[in-house]
Scaffold this motif. Structure first.
Motif, PDB file in Angstrom:
ATOM      1  N   ASP A 209       0.846  -1.107  -0.032  1.00 10.87           N
ATOM      2  CA  ASP A 209       0.163   0.092   0.076  1.00 10.87           C
ATOM      3  C   ASP A 209       0.734   1.193   0.049  1.00 10.87           C
ATOM      4  O   ASP A 209       0.395   2.252  -0.178  1.00 10.87           O
ATOM      5  CB  ASP A 209      -1.026   0.001   0.952  1.00 10.87           C
ATOM      6  CG  ASP A 209      -0.133  -0.055   2.425  1.00 10.87           C
ATOM      7  OD1 ASP A 209       0.966   0.103   2.723  1.00 10.87           O
ATOM      8  OD2 ASP A 209      -1.013  -0.027   3.531  1.00 10.87           O
ATOM      9  N   ARG A 211       2.061   2.509   2.331  1.00  9.97           N
ATOM     10  CA  ARG A 211       1.791   3.473   3.801  1.00  9.97           C
ATOM     11  C   ARG A 211       2.579   3.008   4.862  1.00  9.97           C
ATOM     12  O   ARG A 211       2.675   3.515   5.798  1.00  9.97           O
ATOM     13  CB  ARG A 211       0.359   3.294   3.987  1.00  9.97           C
ATOM     14  CG  ARG A 211      -0.561   4.094   3.043  1.00  9.97           C
ATOM     15  CD  ARG A 211      -2.198   3.632   3.504  1.00  9.97           C
ATOM     16  NE  ARG A 211      -2.337   4.223   4.735  1.00  9.97           N
ATOM     17  CZ  ARG A 211      -2.702   3.284   5.854  1.00  9.97           C
ATOM     18  NH1 ARG A 211      -2.815   2.035   5.576  1.00  9.97           N
ATOM     19  NH2 ARG A 211      -3.049   3.894   6.970  1.00  9.97           N
ATOM     20  N   HIS A 212       3.320   1.708   4.497  1.00 13.87           N
ATOM     21  CA  HIS A 212       4.173   1.392   5.702  1.00 13.87           C
ATOM     22  C   HIS A 212       5.534   0.742   5.272  1.00 13.87           C
ATOM     23  O   HIS A 212       5.580   0.126   4.062  1.00 13.87           O
ATOM     24  CB  HIS A 212       3.489   0.213   6.486  1.00 13.87           C
ATOM     25  CG  HIS A 212       2.239   0.622   7.370  1.00 13.87           C
ATOM     26  ND1 HIS A 212       1.122   0.927   6.629  1.00 13.87           N
ATOM     27  CD2 HIS A 212       2.081   1.439   8.421  1.00 13.87           C
ATOM     28  CE1 HIS A 212       0.150   1.113   7.318  1.00 13.87           C
ATOM     29  NE2 HIS A 212       0.807   1.606   8.386  1.00 13.87           N
ATOM     30  N   ALA A 279      -3.619  -2.470   8.857  1.00 12.43           N
ATOM     31  CA  ALA A 279      -5.091  -2.450   8.220  1.00 12.43           C
ATOM     32  C   ALA A 279      -5.353  -1.191   7.389  1.00 12.43           C
ATOM     33  O   ALA A 279      -4.951  -0.113   8.002  1.00 12.43           O
ATOM     34  CB  ALA A 279      -6.138  -2.757   9.116  1.00 12.43           C
ATOM     35  N   PRO A 280      -5.857  -1.267   6.059  1.00  7.36           N
ATOM     36  CA  PRO A 280      -6.340  -0.078   5.715  1.00  7.36           C
ATOM     37  C   PRO A 280      -7.318   0.817   6.432  1.00  7.36           C
ATOM     38  O   PRO A 280      -8.012   0.306   7.101  1.00  7.36           O
ATOM     39  CB  PRO A 280      -7.050  -0.494   4.327  1.00  7.36           C
ATOM     40  CG  PRO A 280      -6.581  -1.738   4.343  1.00  7.36           C
ATOM     41  CD  PRO A 280      -6.386  -2.285   5.418  1.00  7.36           C
ATOM     42  N   ALA A 281      -7.168   2.206   6.251  1.00 10.59           N
ATOM     43  CA  ALA A 281      -7.971   3.105   7.237  1.00 10.59           C
ATOM     44  C   ALA A 281      -9.411   2.822   6.558  1.00 10.59           C
ATOM     45  O   ALA A 281      -9.621   2.507   5.446  1.00 10.59           O
ATOM     46  CB  ALA A 281      -7.716   4.594   6.864  1.00 10.59           C
ATOM     47  N   GLU A 284     -10.501   4.162   3.249  1.00  9.40           N
ATOM     48  CA  GLU A 284      -9.432   3.793   2.191  1.00  9.40           C
ATOM     49  C   GLU A 284     -10.112   2.650   1.489  1.00  9.40           C
ATOM     50  O   GLU A 284     -10.371   1.640   1.963  1.00  9.40           O
ATOM     51  CB  GLU A 284      -7.948   3.570   2.688  1.00  9.40           C
ATOM     52  CG  GLU A 284      -7.019   3.049   1.596  1.00  9.40           C
ATOM     53  CD  GLU A 284      -5.902   2.720   2.000  1.00  9.40           C
ATOM     54  OE1 GLU A 284      -4.984   2.079   1.210  1.00  9.40           O
ATOM     55  OE2 GLU A 284      -5.501   3.275   3.452  1.00  9.40           O
ATOM     56  N   THR A 286     -10.513  -0.639  -0.957  1.00  9.87           N
ATOM     57  CA  THR A 286      -9.581  -1.548  -1.132  1.00  9.87           C
ATOM     58  C   THR A 286      -9.324  -1.962  -2.861  1.00  9.87           C
ATOM     59  O   THR A 286     -10.201  -1.746  -3.425  1.00  9.87           O
ATOM     60  CB  THR A 286      -9.912  -2.807  -0.446  1.00  9.87           C
ATOM     61  OG1 THR A 286     -11.083  -3.164  -0.688  1.00  9.87           O
ATOM     62  CG2 THR A 286      -9.820  -2.696   0.939  1.00  9.87           C
ATOM     63  N   THR A 288      -7.370  -0.941  -5.038  1.00 13.54           N
ATOM     64  CA  THR A 288      -7.014   0.395  -5.820  1.00 13.54           C
ATOM     65  C   THR A 288      -5.635   0.399  -6.071  1.00 13.54           C
ATOM     66  O   THR A 288      -5.187   1.211  -5.517  1.00 13.54           O
ATOM     67  CB  THR A 288      -7.695   1.533  -5.555  1.00 13.54           C
ATOM     68  OG1 THR A 288      -7.127   1.774  -4.224  1.00 13.54           O
ATOM     69  CG2 THR A 288      -9.436   1.473  -5.379  1.00 13.54           C
ATOM     70  N   ALA A 293      -0.308   6.604  -2.973  1.00 15.45           N
ATOM     71  CA  ALA A 293      -0.398   6.177  -1.612  1.00 15.45           C
ATOM     72  C   ALA A 293      -0.913   7.397  -0.555  1.00 15.45           C
ATOM     73  O   ALA A 293      -0.679   8.443  -0.547  1.00 15.45           O
ATOM     74  CB  ALA A 293       1.226   6.081  -1.238  1.00 15.45           C
ATOM     75  N   ALA A 294      -1.555   6.666   0.391  1.00 15.30           N
ATOM     76  CA  ALA A 294      -2.254   7.758   1.300  1.00 15.30           C
ATOM     77  C   ALA A 294      -1.186   7.853   2.264  1.00 15.30           C
ATOM     78  O   ALA A 294      -0.373   7.182   2.875  1.00 15.30           O
ATOM     79  CB  ALA A 294      -3.461   6.819   2.048  1.00 15.30           C
ATOM     80  N   ASP A 296       0.712   8.940   5.979  1.00 10.38           N
ATOM     81  CA  ASP A 296       0.374   8.607   7.160  1.00 10.38           C
ATOM     82  C   ASP A 296      -0.450   9.994   7.912  1.00 10.38           C
ATOM     83  O   ASP A 296      -0.053  11.111   7.489  1.00 10.38           O
ATOM     84  CB  ASP A 296       1.574   8.717   8.123  1.00 10.38           C
ATOM     85  CG  ASP A 296       1.333   8.471   9.620  1.00 10.38           C
ATOM     86  OD1 ASP A 296       0.456   7.581   9.592  1.00 10.38           O
ATOM     87  OD2 ASP A 296       2.375   8.942  10.253  1.00 10.38           O
TER      88      ASP A 296
END
Length: 346
Positions: A209, A211-212, A279-281, A284, A286, A288, A293-294, A296
């Protein structure tokens, strides 16, 4: 008992090193529950350093000392393809994804922190022998650190932007550096300091994702939110001979590898609290893959370089303090004995 002169140097060196070894052993996690994904069957894979999963293959490279080779390994552990990209790299230490059928190779090792620059090369990987000599020569980029040389074994690529990052390897806290968005093959590309990561980083990888980010050392891994580099959890790693590889699959599974002939690639289970953090917000969507990238959500600047000091395990700090005290005591004894010997001779 008087220690012979010729043994004093080695004994002092051992005394200085022992606390660090003991400290690290106390810190290293055993990590239960890891499953064997595959075992490298190729005897040429001697020092697996760096790990990437792409196109259904596990890709790795040997540590320094080998020619420039990248191994593509099938699910059963057999090498199905070898890419030759250089005859004489300096110190290859890392791999990162570079899109379908390609990886970035990081010639970034520098134990003595003496190299004026390091380099990365984009090389093709896949089934069958691939001679990428000329192609890799045209896709090799020079990188320079701000403020001088650094040792590093970690190269990561953001899954959405493709931007490269290098994490330095240091006892007193690693630093993550960002490469320019567009690399120039004709001149050095200056890295920019982003923030602190764990000490003795040996590899890392982004989660799909974007994001991490996970960065490992020899005994544990730490997961950071991106781009704040806020730690969201730790991951205990299994005992390994010299763990220098970590990869995240397209569905978020974490794989780790180690140096050593016929070594295993293991899947490390994520603890429940870390799964929750990853886990996705709720807002957010799924699935996609093309969405940006979203970022933080925490409003916090990246950690400064000295933030890495806070991540040094307590056992290592105690070991360092013990080493300093022991060295001082040995020095005082040596001076006193030298003085006593001088008075005796007079």
């Amino acid at each position: 008992m008087r220690v012979p002169e010729r043994l004093r140097g080695p004994l002092v060196a051992l005394a200085l090193a022992l606390p660090f070894v003991v400290g690290y052993a106390a810190h290293a996690a055993t990590g239960d529950g890891a499953d064997v994904v595959l075992t490298f069957a190729d005897p040429e894979v001697l020092e697996s350093s760096g790990l990437v999963v792409t196109d259904g293959l596990v890709v790795t490279t040997n540590d320094s000392g080998d020619t420039g080779r990248v191994f593509a390994v099938g699910p059963e552990g057999r090498t199905v393809g070898v890419t030759t990209w250089s005859d004489s790299p300096v110190d290859v230490e890392a791999l990162a994804p570079a899109g379908p059928g390609q990886v970035w190779v990081g010639d970034i090792g520098d134990n003595a922190a003496a190299r004026d620059s390091v380099s990365v090369a984009r090389v093709p990987v896949g089934r069958g022998p691939i001679d990428a000599g000329a192609e890799a020569a045209g896709a090799t980029y020079e990188l320079v650190y701000p403020g001088g040389a650094r040792d590093a074994e970690t190269l990561v690529a953001h899954p959405r932007t493709g931007r490269l990052y290098v994490a330095s390897k240091s006892f007193f806290g690693g630093t993550l550096y960002e490469a320019p968005a567009r690399l120039d093959p004709d001149r050095p590309n200056e890295l920019r300091e982003v923030g602190g990561v764990l000490p003795i980083a040996t590899d890392g990888a982004f989660f799909p994702d974007g994001r991490h980010l996970v960065v490992r050392d020899y005994g544990r891994a730490e997961v950071y939110a991106w781009p704040s580099l806020r730690s969201v959890g730790e991951l205990d790693l299994p005992d390994q001979q010299q763990g220098e590889g970590i990869a995240v699959t397209g569905d978020g599974r974490v794989l780790v590898s180690t140096e050593g002939q016929f070594s295993d690639v293991l899947e490390v289970p994520l603890p429940a609290d870390l799964q929750e953090a990853l886990a996705p917000a709720p807002s957010e969507p799924t699935g996609t893959a093309t969405a940006p990238a979203a970022p933080d959500t925490e409003v916090a600047p990246p950690a400064p370089a000295d933030e890495g000091l806070r991540t040094v395990p307590l056992s290592w700090l105690l070991g360092a303090l013990t080493a300093i005290l022991l060295a001082g005591w040995l020095l005082v004894r040596a001076v006193r004995r030298a003085g006593d010997g001088g008075r005796t001779r007079r």
